[in-house]
Design an enzyme around this catalytic site. Structure first.
Site: not given
Length: 814
Positions: A355, A547, A658
Site C-alpha cells: 500500500h 490523514r 467516495k
C-alpha cells in the site's frame, strides 16, 4: 423483519436485558437495545452462512489487517438487511427517533485512515458477493485518538470506544489460543531421523477472539470479522501478592493486555517500537493457529496435501507479513511437516498487498529485537533467506550487489529484517492498489523481485463500497437515482452509467442540484456546530479530508487559500467565485511538521474568517476529529474534491472515489487512482494540474524553489505574507520550519514546483462553478462514471486472479 416484531424485540432488550424504564431517556441504552434487536436478525443468517461454507467445504480466504476502520455499524446493518423503514416505523410508534439513537453509537475507529477503511469496505463487498472471507484484526481497547483543537494546535485524547461495551461483538472464549514470546529453541531428533524444534521457556499471552457480523446486501450472507484481545495466562502472581509486592504481582497481566490496548498511530517514526512488533506477531500467530485449528477439526491431521487448495491468506500491507514465518513454524514445529512440504503450503497460500511507495514505510525490524522477542521466528527467517539467496545466486551468479539488495536480512552495524521482502518471497501473489502504483512498484521499489518473478506481480485498483458511501450516507441522491434508473447500482455500481443520458435533461439536473444543496446544508450545519463558522450553501464547497502528511500536501492547499485572501485584500475580486474551504485530518502524535501545518491552517482560518473583507467571498475551517461518521456527511456535500498529493507518492487513495461517487468534481495530480478517475470521468470533468511522476524525478535533480517563487508574483506575495508573520503576529518565527520546507531545494514533496499549476487549475474550477448548469452536468458525469471504483469490482478481481474461491449461496431464513 416486520414492524411489530422489531418493536417487540426493542422493548424486550430495553426493559429486560438492559433493565431500563420508559422515562429513562438515555440514548446509550436505546441504541444498545436497537443494536441487539438488529443483531438477532443477523445472528440466524450468520450461523446459516457458517453452515453453508462448512457443508460445501469451501475454499476460504483470511484477510489479515492491523487496521479495520469500521465506523458505525447500525445504519449499515439496517441497509443491508433492508429493514431501515421498518425499524424507523417501529421506533416512531414507541415515540423514539431513530436518528437520535444512531448518535449513541461510537465509531469503531480501529484504523488510522485509508488502509483500515479499505479493509472495512473489502469485508462488506466480500459478504455481498457471498465470498467466504474472514477478517482478522486486533480488538484495540482504545482506537484512533480523538483530535481536539485548542488554540489552533492538535491535542490527542484517548478514544475509549469500548467504554460502554460493543453490542455487535460476540466473545468466543472456546477458540482462545496461546501466543508465545521470548524463550529459546530446543532441538530434538524426530522419529524419522530429522531435526525437530521446540520453542520453550516462553512468556505466553492468551488471544481471545471476539466476532463481529459483516452482513452482505440483502442476500442472507453474514461473514465474520474476528478481532483478538490479549489477556494474561494467569491473573496475577499469588506468591508476589502474598509477599506484599502488589504492583509486581499484576505486572505480567498488564504487559500481556497492553498488546491490544492502543492502536498505533500511522507514522514511520513509530517503527522500531517493541510493542508494534508484539502486536503484529500476536495478530499473525493467533490467526494462523485459528485457521489450522479449524482445518484439523474438519479434515484431521493427515490432510495437509489439500490445505493449500482450500486456504488463502491476504496480507493487508507489510504489517502482518510475519505470518509467513509463523505458518512455517506451526506446520513444522506443531504439525510435524518437513521444510519443503511446509514451504510449498506457505508459498501457495500467502498473498501480499503493498500500500505504499514510501521506502521508509516498508517495515524493518532490528535482528536484535527479533532475537529477544521471537527467537524461533528469526531462525526460520534466516533459513528462508539462506535458501532464497541460493535461488538468486543461481539466476545471477556472482552478482553480490543484487544479493545484498534482495536479501531479507539487511546487513550493517544493526542488521534489520526487511518485512516486505519476507512477504514477497513467501507469497504467490504481490499486488499494488492502482495502475500507477503497481507500475512504479515493479519499476522501482521491487524491481529486482519483478525480474525474478514477473508472474507474481499484478494490480488491483482499490474501491469503496457504494452501500455505505452512497446508498447509506446520501439518502437524497439514492432516492433520486432509484427513481430514475432503479436500484440495481447498489450491487452493480456500473449501472450508474444509465444516468448518462439524463445529464442532458434540464429537469433531472435541477433535481440533482436540489439534492446537492440539501447535502451542503447538512454539511454547513455540521461545520457550524463543530467549528462555529457559517458556510454559505451557494458557495463552492472545496474539501480536503485525509490523514495529515506532507506528501498529501495540505500545505499546497492552504497556500492557495492565502493566495485567494491576498487577492481579496488587494481588490482583485472581479468575477469572484465564493468559496468555503474545509480541511480535516489527524496528524500522528509524533509528526511535528504535520501538526505545525494544522496550526498554520487554523491561524490562516482565524485571520480570514475575522476579516470583514472576506464576507461572502471566502471561508476556511479546519474540521476537528475527522472520522468515518463525519465523512458520511462531508462527502455528499462536497463540490470540489482535493486530491493533490505529489505524483508518485499516493498509492491509490479511496477518499477520491467516495467524493466522485457522490458527484464531487476532482482537482488533482496524476497520482494513485486519480489517473483512473480522470479516465473514467473524462478529461473535461476533472481539473488536472502538476508534474507527472516522471517529471517529479527529473525536477528533483536540479530543484530551485527560490527561483520559482521569485519568478511568480502571486507566489512571492503568498510567501511575503507568510514570512512577514502576518498569520503569527504574536509568535514570531513560529512557521519558519514550514517556510524553510517550501524554499528547500531538497523538499521531497515539490510544493513550490506545483504551485502555479495548482493556482491556474483552481481558477478554472472557480470559473466552471459559476456556470451552475455546466457544473451540475460535470457532477452527474462523475457519479455516473464511478462504477469502476466499487470494492465489488475490486473483490471480484482479487477472487478471479488470486483467491479463486467459489461463492457460497446462503438461503436466508423465512
Amino acid at each position: 423483519m416486520d414492524v411489530q416484531s422489531l418493536s417487540d424485540s426493542y422493548r424486550h432488550y430495553y426493559h429486560y436485558t438492559l433493565g431500563r424504564d420508559n422515562g429513562d431517556g438515555s440514548v446509550h441504552y436505546g441504541f444498545a437495545a436497537l443494536a441487539m434487536a438488529v443483531r438477532d436478525r443477523l445472528m440466524e443468517r450468520w450461523k446459516a452462512t457458517a453452515r453453508a461454507a462448512n457443508q460445501m467445504d469451501a475454499t476460504r480466504t483470511c484477510y489479515l489487517s492491523m487496521e479495520f476502520l469500521m465506523g458505525r455499524a447500525l445504519n449499515n446493518a439496517m441497509l443491508n438487511l433492508e429493514i431501515h423503514e421498518e425499524v424507523k416505523a417501529a421506533l416512531t410508534e414507541l415515540g423514539v427517533e431513530l436518528e437520535e439513537l444512531e448518535e449513541g453509537e461510537h465509531d469503531a475507529g480501529l484504523g488510522n485512515g485509508g488502509l483500515g477503511r479499505l479493509a472495512a469496505c473489502f469485508l462488506d463487498s466480500c459478504a455481498t458477493l457471498q465470498l467466504p472471507v474472514t477478517g482478522y484484526g486486533l480488538r484495540y481497547e482504545y482506537g484512533m485518538f480523538r483530535q481536539v483543537i485548542k488554540d489552533g494546535y492538535q491535542l490527542e485524547e484517548p478514544d475509549h470506544w469500548l467504554r460502554n461495551g460493543n453490542p455487535w461483538e460476540l466473545e468466543r472464549p472456546e477458540f482462545t489460543c496461546t501466543v508465545k514470546f521470548g524463550g529459546r529453541t530446543e532441538y530434538y531428533v524426530q522419529d524419522g531421523g530429522g531435526l525437530g524444534a521446540h520453542w520453550v521457556d516462553t512468556h505466553d499471552v492468551l488471544a481471545v477472539p471476539y466476532d463481529i457480523p459483516i452482513p452482505g446486501y440483502n442476500n442472507g450472507t453474514v461473514n465474520t470479522l474476528r478481532l483478538w484481545k490479549a489477556e494474561a495466562t494467569d491473573e496475577f502472581d499469588l506468591d508476589e501478592f502474598n509477599a506484599g509486592f502488589y504492583p509486581e504481582s499484576v505486572a505480567q497481566k498488564n504487559q500481556a493486555e497492553n498488546i491490544t490496548m492502543v492502536l498505533y498511530p500511522n507514522d514511520s517514526s513509530e517503527n522500531g517500537k517493541e510493542l508494534r512488533l508484539r502486536q503484529q506477531y500476536f495478530l499473525a500467530s493467533a490467526s494462523m493457529q485459528d485457521v489450522i485449528r479449524h482445518w484439523v477439526k474438519h479434515h484431521g491431521t493427515e490432510a495437509w496435501d489439500s490445505f493449500a487448495a482450500k486456504n488463502r491468506f491476504q496480507l493487508n500491507d507489510t504489517h502482518p507479513s510475519i505470518a509467513v514465518a509463523e505458518l512455517m513454524r506451526l506446520l513444522m514445529d506443531e504439525q510435524g511437516l518437513g521444510w519443503d512440504e511446509a514451504w510449498a503450503i506457505t508459498t501457495h497460500t500467502m498473498a501480499y498487498t503493498n500500500h505504499t511507495l514510501l521506502p521508509e514505510a516498508l517495515e524493518r525490524w532490528s535482528v536484535g529485537l527479533f532475537k529477544q522477542l521471537l527467537p524461533r521466528l528469526l531462525e526460520i527467517i534466516y533459513e528462508i533467506n539462506a535458501r532464497f539467496m541460493t535461488l538468486v545466486s543461481s539466476h545471477w551468479p556472482g552478482d553480490t550487489d543484487r544479493m545484498r539488495r534482495m536479501s531479507i536480512i539487511e546487513e550493517g552495524h544493526d542488521p534489520m529484517v526487511r518485512m516486505a521482502y519476507l512477504a514477497i518471497v513467501g507469497s504467490f501473489s504481490v499486488n499494488g492498489v492502482a495502475a500507477l502504483h503497481s507500475k512504479l512498484l515493479v519499476e522501482g521499489l521491487f524491481k529486482d523481485f519483478h525480474e525474478l518473478w514477473p508472474e507474481k506481480f499484478n494490480n488491483k485498483t482499490n474501491g469503496v463500497t457504494q452501500r455505505r458511501w452512497l446508498a447509506a450516507c446520501n439518502p437524497g441522491l439514492r432516492a433520486l437515482i432509484n427513481d430514475t434508473i432503479g436500484d440495481e447500482w447498489i450491487t452493480q455500481l456500473e449501472a450508474l452509467q444509465k444516468l448518462l443520458p439524463h445529464a442532458d435533461n434540464a429537469a433531472f439536473r435541477q433535481r440533482w442540484h436540489e439534492v446537492k444543496r440539501q447535502n451542503k446544508q447538512r454539511l454547513a450545519d455540521l461545520v457550524l456546530k463543530e467549528c462555529g463558522v457559517e458556510f454559505d450553501v451557494d458557495a463552492m464547497f472545496d474539501v480536503q479530508v485525509k490523514r495529515m502528511h506532507e506528501y498529501k500536501r495540505q500545505l499546497l492547499n492552504v497556500l492557495h487559500v492565502i493566495h485567494l485572501y491576498n487577492r481579496i485584500k488587494r481588490g482583485d475580486t472581479n468575477d469572484w467565485t465564493p468559496r468555503c474551504v474545509l480541511i480535516g485530518g489527524k496528524a500522528a502524535p509524533g509528526y511535528y511538521q504535520a501538526k505545525l501545518i494544522i496550526k498554520l491552517i487554523n491561524n490562516v482560518a482565524q485571520v480570514i474568517n475575522a476579516d470583514p473583507d472576506t464576507q461572502g467571498k471566502l471561508r476556511l475551517v479546519f474540521f476537528p476529529d475527522y472520522r468515518v461518521t463525519a465523512m458520511e456527511t462531508i462527502c455528499p456535500g462536497t463540490d470540489l474534491s482535493e486530491q493533490i498529493s505529489t505524483a508518485g507518492k499516493e498509492a491509490s487513495g479511496t477518499g477520491n472515489m467516495k467524493f466522485m461517487m457522490n458527484g464531487a468534481v476532482t482537482i488533482g495530480t496524476l497520482d494513485g487512482a486519480n489517473i483512473e478517475i480522470r479516465e473514467e470521468a473524462g478529461e473535461d470533468n476533472f481539473f488536472l494540474f502538476g508534474l507527472t511522476a516522471e517529471e517529479v524525478e527529473l525536477v528533483r535533480q536540479d530543484y530551485r524553489p527560490d527561483e520559482i517563487i521569485a519568478a511568480d508574483d502571486d507566489f512571492a506575495e503568498v510567501m511575503r505574507l507568510l514570512e512577514s508573520g502576518y498569520f503569527n503576529q504574536f509568535n514570531p518565527g513560529q512557521f519558519d520550519p514550514i517556510i524553510h520546507s517550501i524554499r528547500s531545494p531538497h523538499d521531497p514533496w515539490l510544493v513550490a514546483a506545483d504551485f502555479r499549476s495548482f493556482i491556474d487549475a483552481q481558477q478554472r474550477a472557480a470559473t466552471a462553478y459559476q456556470d451552475r448548469d455546466h457544473w451540475v452536468r460535470m457532477s452527474i458525469m462523475n457519479a455516473a462514471n464511478s462504477g469502476k471504483f466499487s470494492t465489488d469490482r475490486t473483490m471480484r478481481e482479487y477472487n478471479e486472479d488470486i483467491w479463486r474461491m467459489e461463492t457460497v449461496p446462503v438461503h436466508p431464513p423465512e
